[in-house]
Scaffold this motif. Structure first.
Motif, mmCIF file in Angstrom:
data_model
loop_
_atom_site.group_PDB
_atom_site.id
_atom_site.type_symbol
_atom_site.label_atom_id
_atom_site.label_comp_id
_atom_site.label_asym_id
_atom_site.label_seq_id
_atom_site.Cartn_x
_atom_site.Cartn_y
_atom_site.Cartn_z
ATOM 1 N N ALA A 1 0.942 -1.126 -0.098
ATOM 2 C CA ALA A 1 -0.078 -0.034 -0.070
ATOM 3 C C ALA A 1 0.782 1.389 0.006
ATOM 4 C CB ALA A 1 -0.956 0.007 1.129
ATOM 5 N N GLY B 1 3.366 3.638 -2.739
ATOM 6 C CA GLY B 1 2.917 4.415 -4.066
ATOM 7 C C GLY B 1 2.001 3.646 -5.069
ATOM 8 N N ALA B 2 2.536 2.519 -5.527
ATOM 9 C CA ALA B 2 2.091 1.688 -6.553
ATOM 10 C C ALA B 2 0.785 1.298 -5.970
ATOM 11 C CB ALA B 2 2.943 0.551 -7.009
ATOM 12 N N ASN C 1 -0.565 -5.409 4.329
ATOM 13 C CA ASN C 1 0.728 -4.984 4.552
ATOM 14 C C ASN C 1 1.464 -5.265 5.792
ATOM 15 O OD1 ASN C 1 1.557 -2.344 2.691
ATOM 16 N ND2 ASN C 1 2.819 -2.286 4.587
ATOM 17 N N ASP D 1 4.733 -1.757 8.949
ATOM 18 C CA ASP D 1 5.916 -0.695 8.666
ATOM 19 C C ASP D 1 5.215 0.605 8.607
ATOM 20 O OD1 ASP D 1 4.663 -0.701 6.246
ATOM 21 O OD2 ASP D 1 6.446 -1.031 5.097
ATOM 22 N N VAL E 1 3.669 -6.063 -9.851
ATOM 23 C CA VAL E 1 4.066 -4.846 -10.637
ATOM 24 C C VAL E 1 5.572 -4.845 -11.020
ATOM 25 C CG1 VAL E 1 2.197 -3.446 -9.372
ATOM 26 C CG2 VAL E 1 4.374 -3.699 -8.511
ATOM 27 N N GLY F 1 4.754 -6.519 -14.681
ATOM 28 C CA GLY F 1 4.527 -5.030 -14.678
ATOM 29 C C GLY F 1 5.065 -4.259 -15.892
ATOM 30 N N MET G 1 3.641 -0.423 -16.963
ATOM 31 C CA MET G 1 4.513 0.550 -17.105
ATOM 32 C C MET G 1 4.131 1.144 -18.599
ATOM 33 S SD MET G 1 7.762 1.838 -18.741
ATOM 34 C CE MET G 1 8.186 0.505 -19.558
HETATM 35 P P1 NAD Z 1 6.796 2.305 -1.891
HETATM 36 O O1 NAD Z 1 8.184 2.027 -1.264
HETATM 37 O O2 NAD Z 1 5.884 3.348 -1.963
HETATM 38 O O3 NAD Z 1 5.790 0.743 -1.328
HETATM 39 C C1 NAD Z 1 6.338 -0.548 -0.933
HETATM 40 C C2 NAD Z 1 5.260 -1.283 -0.317
HETATM 41 O O4 NAD Z 1 5.841 -2.708 -0.136
HETATM 42 C C3 NAD Z 1 5.076 -0.808 1.297
HETATM 43 O O5 NAD Z 1 3.406 -1.278 1.354
HETATM 44 C C4 NAD Z 1 5.746 -1.762 1.958
HETATM 45 O O6 NAD Z 1 4.936 -2.000 3.127
HETATM 46 C C5 NAD Z 1 5.726 -3.117 1.410
HETATM 47 N N1 NAD Z 1 6.916 -3.651 1.657
HETATM 48 C C6 NAD Z 1 8.457 -3.423 1.433
HETATM 49 N N2 NAD Z 1 8.865 -4.355 1.628
HETATM 50 C C7 NAD Z 1 8.242 -5.499 1.985
HETATM 51 C C8 NAD Z 1 8.382 -6.828 2.252
HETATM 52 N N3 NAD Z 1 9.687 -7.195 2.472
HETATM 53 N N4 NAD Z 1 7.266 -7.812 2.456
HETATM 54 C C9 NAD Z 1 6.080 -7.161 2.228
HETATM 55 N N5 NAD Z 1 5.873 -6.049 2.018
HETATM 56 C C10 NAD Z 1 6.834 -5.008 1.801
HETATM 57 O O7 NAD Z 1 7.356 1.742 -3.504
HETATM 58 P P2 NAD Z 1 6.059 2.017 -4.740
HETATM 59 O O8 NAD Z 1 6.740 3.144 -5.261
HETATM 60 O O9 NAD Z 1 4.869 1.633 -4.214
HETATM 61 O O10 NAD Z 1 6.949 0.750 -5.509
HETATM 62 C C11 NAD Z 1 6.682 -0.652 -5.380
HETATM 63 C C12 NAD Z 1 7.034 -1.455 -6.569
HETATM 64 O O11 NAD Z 1 6.186 -1.057 -7.722
HETATM 65 C C13 NAD Z 1 8.586 -1.225 -6.946
HETATM 66 O O12 NAD Z 1 9.128 -2.374 -7.198
HETATM 67 C C14 NAD Z 1 8.271 -0.274 -8.431
HETATM 68 O O13 NAD Z 1 9.272 -0.613 -9.282
HETATM 69 C C15 NAD Z 1 6.928 -1.049 -8.717
HETATM 70 N N6 NAD Z 1 6.140 0.100 -9.762
HETATM 71 C C16 NAD Z 1 5.983 -0.485 -10.928
HETATM 72 C C17 NAD Z 1 5.314 0.303 -11.834
HETATM 73 C C18 NAD Z 1 4.814 -0.183 -13.303
HETATM 74 O O14 NAD Z 1 4.525 0.424 -14.108
HETATM 75 N N7 NAD Z 1 5.078 -1.435 -13.511
HETATM 76 C C19 NAD Z 1 4.887 1.567 -11.582
HETATM 77 C C20 NAD Z 1 5.103 2.168 -10.143
HETATM 78 C C21 NAD Z 1 6.088 1.093 -9.316
#
Ligand code: NAD
Length: 290
Positions: A136, A138-139, A159, A162, A236, A260, A264
């Protein structure tokens, strides 16, 4: 490329750090060239410290728009003149337009749209479905909000406990107050609840980034009985193309195992439309880059 650039060329930027690995500049520049649009797209290594000056630069130079990635997706909001309703609910912006190059900056979030389009592309409909979602940040938030607006019946978010957990609680509150979708948040440590939720869902989405370096040998699902022939699994992550989760889902007979890349592509296509008013030639880009 050099043949394309003229004194009239309009610039679109991408501001994030780290950013050199991004596929977005290639994707947008190839699409501009294919459509004969006089735009160029460049990546700039920008963190929170440089953000204020960067925004001034965008206004001063009449840069027509920008994509925004980490760590700037939330930090950019106070500098904008307007933020779209979905980006306001998500609490993050990944696309900014500079209306007519005159300095009025409007923020949008196309990540959720990108994820929904990627699912549609694979023949997966979210309307009326029960979805289990891990992550939960950004993505995950963008996906949760968009899925709720697109008519998902239930969103069960899991989630770890954290700093993001309170954000997840807030997202659940926003969804329950603003949409017909029923949203819940549960600690991922409750593995029985997680497994039960997936067994009752038609779609499982992992938006945590687990499966990407340095956790490429990790998956949040390791029990084969969780995977069913009618379960769609969507991760993703696109680097690697096949995460441990997707490999596991395929090996154990999931209906679909989607990475993902499509998300993208389609978040980029939605941004492209906002920048230029034109549709990105997505099939051409898919053939070229995927
Ligand atoms: P973020 O740091 O905002 O969120 C990460 C989430 O993962 C949080 O909810 C965190 O609690 C959880 N998390 C982290 N470590 C964990 C673990 N060990 N076990 C369980 N949960 C865990 O990051 P974000 O910006 O949301 O990005 C997340 C992923 O999405 C990245 O890999 C990013 O590259 C990918 N992403 C892909 C696209 C796409 O177009 N395909 C777009 C945006 C983000």
């Amino acid at each position: 490329m050099t043949e394309r650039l003229t004194g009239h060329t309009l610039l679109i930027s991408l501001i994030a750090t780290p950013i050199r690995h991004s596929m977005s500049p290639t994707m947008h520049n190839e699409a501009f060239a294919k459509l004969g649009l006089d735009y160029a797209y460049l990546a700039f290594e920008v963190g929170n410290k440089e953000l204020k000056d960067t925004i001034q630069g965008i206004r001063a130079l009449g840069i027509r728009g920008s994509n925004v990635s980490m760590p700037n997706k939330q930090a950019i909001i106070p500098y904008l003149d307007e933020v779209s309703p979905e980006a306001t609910l998500i609490g993050a912006v990944n696309t900014v337009t500079n209306v007519d190059g005159k300095g009025h900056l409007v923020g949008y979030n196309t990540d959720g749209i990108g994820a929904m389009e990627a699912l549609k592309d694979e023949g997966v409909e979210v309307k009326g479905q029960i979805i289990t979602l891990t992550g939960a940040g950004g993505a995950g938030t963008a996906i949760a909000i968009q899925a709720a607006f697109d008519g998902a019946k239930e969103l069960r978010i899991f989630n770890i406990h954290d700093t993001v957990y309170s954000n997840a609680e807030e997202t659940v509150r926003k969804i329950n107050e603003n949409t017909e979708c029923k949203a819940t948040i549960t600690d991922l440590a409750d593995q029985e609840a997680f497994k039960t939720s997936i067994s009752e869902s038609s779609i499982y989405i992992d938006a945590t980034g687990v499966g990407m370096k340095p956790l490429e040998d990790t998956s949040l699902i390791n029990d084969p009985t969780v995977i069913r022939p009618d379960l769609v699994v969507f991760d993703v992550v696109y680097s690697p193309r096949e995460t441990k989760l997707l490999k596991f889902a395929k090996e154990n007979g999931a209906k679909k195992a989607i990475n993902g890349l499509g998300m993208m592509l389609y978040q980029g296509a939605a941004a492209f439309k906002l920048f230029t008013g034109e549709d990105m030639p997505v099939d051409y880009i898919k053939d070229l880059l995927f």
